[in-house]
Scaffold this active site. Structure first.
Site, PDB file in Angstrom:
ATOM      1  N   SER A 237     -41.972  35.031   1.651  1.00 54.58           N
ATOM      2  CA  SER A 237     -43.305  34.890   1.004  1.00 54.58           C
ATOM      3  C   SER A 237     -44.133  33.897   1.967  1.00 54.58           C
ATOM      4  O   SER A 237     -43.569  33.193   2.752  1.00 54.58           O
ATOM      5  CB  SER A 237     -43.143  34.339  -0.469  1.00 54.58           C
ATOM      6  OG  SER A 237     -44.412  34.641  -0.896  1.00 54.58           O
ATOM      7  N   GLU A 327     -49.138  37.685   3.634  1.00 53.50           N
ATOM      8  CA  GLU A 327     -49.024  38.324   2.476  1.00 53.50           C
ATOM      9  C   GLU A 327     -50.069  37.995   1.660  1.00 53.50           C
ATOM     10  O   GLU A 327     -50.790  39.063   0.965  1.00 53.50           O
ATOM     11  CB  GLU A 327     -47.770  37.894   2.046  1.00 53.50           C
ATOM     12  CG  GLU A 327     -47.158  38.576   0.589  1.00 53.50           C
ATOM     13  CD  GLU A 327     -45.987  38.069   0.083  1.00 53.50           C
ATOM     14  OE1 GLU A 327     -45.432  38.672  -0.780  1.00 53.50           O
ATOM     15  OE2 GLU A 327     -45.608  37.035   0.447  1.00 53.50           O
ATOM     16  N   HIS A 328     -50.360  36.647   1.251  1.00 52.31           N
ATOM     17  CA  HIS A 328     -51.404  36.409   0.315  1.00 52.31           C
ATOM     18  C   HIS A 328     -52.438  35.285   1.278  1.00 52.31           C
ATOM     19  O   HIS A 328     -52.271  34.832   1.969  1.00 52.31           O
ATOM     20  CB  HIS A 328     -50.880  35.525  -0.730  1.00 52.31           C
ATOM     21  CG  HIS A 328     -49.736  35.954  -1.521  1.00 52.31           C
ATOM     22  ND1 HIS A 328     -48.456  35.709  -1.374  1.00 52.31           N
ATOM     23  CD2 HIS A 328     -49.529  37.182  -2.410  1.00 52.31           C
ATOM     24  CE1 HIS A 328     -47.566  36.366  -1.961  1.00 52.31           C
ATOM     25  NE2 HIS A 328     -48.307  37.202  -2.608  1.00 52.31           N
TER      26      HIS A 328
END
EC number: 1.1.1.23
Length: 430
Positions: A237, A327-328
């Site tokens: 992540s 991703e974010h």
């Protein structure tokens, strides 16, 4: 050690390039092991599944059952605190609403030559959902994967989850019920992915396999892609937070650690035009780490892969973000929409100071299954489209064929395919 970059420095571009190119995904060679497991499942089917489940999960499928029974499902749901059940239902409702608005429409048109053509969207018949097992409750992942499948129209939704010592987290079971999962199997690992893709005597194959998992699960999905559709092969992540000086360092520290606590190879990056904010945020991260239950994992992630980037102006941020393709992405600035307009590569974007990424993980609505490892440059997060396929169609009348057919004959002859040409000519000459 935390990496601290400054765009004013002469070596910034070289240092930033190294950050972009850093490889955090597992380099362990699990390919051979996974290939052997897939071959074993293909050859011995349920016998292989049972043996591997006993070996890795210490669960005897033939005694403890292959599937969760209605009694086990009811018991799990009844044991859940009402607050948690209500939260799951709220999350499911919001995810469902968001994904219902993603449904593509079939369409049809007739062109000037009189040819009728169109596209028809349909759901796949069966989808498989992998859910990591044990005492960790990945109930949000169940919702994020299962709800879009049902919204898309999937008739048979199959969940597989490891059951260490026969245990399945009640919250995972409840999420499956709320999401209308049709079957829950007590199996996990690469062997479960193989069972979903290939089928066994007990488990019918599916058309698409989605869901998170460890390196063996990811490798199994990669190897079986082509025999079955997959969502993506996800890596560690990551989050990038772009923040101006008017932010609370404590908020930013919490946001950065929300990804760091996932895995030692997760990455959290802060970009700001305020050196004071960066230093105060680093201090806040240190304080929070001392009290964090997941501090061992989060500290390793922050120390090894964390980074701060000081820029002269936040106008520099979009170009840096696009190279990272995270991703974010959080845009904790006064006018997030203006900055967002110049960002092209990110899995999901969280606009404004009151939109922490964690809201998107659970109850925001958009999917939290997102591309990692810079794959946001060319791919998107999970949606109803991953559970659907489109079929195009054509309908020519005799008159329409007479108008466009001669050009097809010319092209077929140019490619040296006489049977193609004759297929059209025979109809034109009738």
């Amino acid at each position: 050690m935390l990496l601290k970059l400054d765009s004013r420095k002469a070596d910034f571009q070289a240092d930033f390039t190294r950050l972009v190119d850093e490889r955090r995904e597992s380099e362990g060679d699990v390919s051979r092991d996974v290939s052997a497991i897939i071959a074993d499942v293909k050859k011995r089917g349920d016998v292989a599944i049972a043996e591997l489940t006993q070996k890795f999960d210490r669960h005897d499928l033939n005694k403890g059952g292959w599937q969760l029974t209605q009694e086990e499902i009811k018991k799990a749901c009844d044991s859940l605190p009402s607050e948690l059940m209500d939260a799951l239902k709220l999350a499911a409702t919001r995810i469902r609403y968001c994904h219902e608005n993603q449904l593509p429409e079939s369409s049809e048109m007739t062109d000037a030559a009189g040819v009728r053509m169109g596209v028809r969207w349909q759901a796949v018949e069966a989808a498989g959902l992998y859910v990591p097992g044990g005492r960790a409750a990945y109930c949000s992942s169940v919702l994020m994967n299962a709800v879009p499948a049902k919204v898309a129209g999937v008739k048979r939704l199959v969940m597989v989850t490891p059951t260490p010592d026969g245990f399945v987290n009640p919250a995972v079971i409840a999420a499956a019920v709320i999401s209308e999962v049709d079957e829950i199997w007590k199996i996990g690992g690469a062997q479960a992915v193989a069972a979903l893709a290939l089928g066994t005597e007990k488990i019918k194959p599916v058309d698409v396999v989605v869901g998170p998992g460890n390196a063996w699960v990811a490798e199994a999905k990669r190897q079986l892609y082509g025999q079955v559709g997959i969502d993506m092969v996800a890596g560690p992540s990551e989050i990038v937070v772009v923040a101006d000086k008017d932010n609370d360092p404590e908020w930013l520290a919490a946001d950065l650690l929300s990804q760091a606590e996932h895995d030692p190879t997760s990455q959290s990056i802060l970009i700001s035009d305020s050196e004071d904010l960066i230093e105060k945020t680093i201090e806040a991260v240190g304080r929070r780490l001392e009290k964090l239950e997941t501090q061992k994992v989060a500290r390793e992630s922050w120390d090894k892969h964390g980074a701060t980037i000081l820029v002269q102006s936040l106008d520099e941020a979009p170009a840096l973000v696009d190279r990272l393709a995270p991703e974010h992405l959080e845009l904790a600035v006064a006018d997030p929409d203006a900055l967002f307009a110049n960002v092209h590569h990110s899995g999901s974007v969280f606009l404004g100071r009151y939109t922490p990424e964690a809201i998107g993980d659970y109850v925001g609505g958009p999917n939290h299954v997102l591309p990692t490892g810079r794959r946001a440059r060319f791919s998107s997060g999970l949606s109803v489209i991953d559970f659907m396929k489109r079929t195009t169609y054509l309908n020519c009348s005799q008159e329409a064929l007479s108008k466009i057919g001669p050009a097809a004959v010319t092209l077929a002859k140019a490619e040296g395919l006489p049977a193609h040409a004759e297929s059209v000519i025979s109809r034109l000459n009738k």
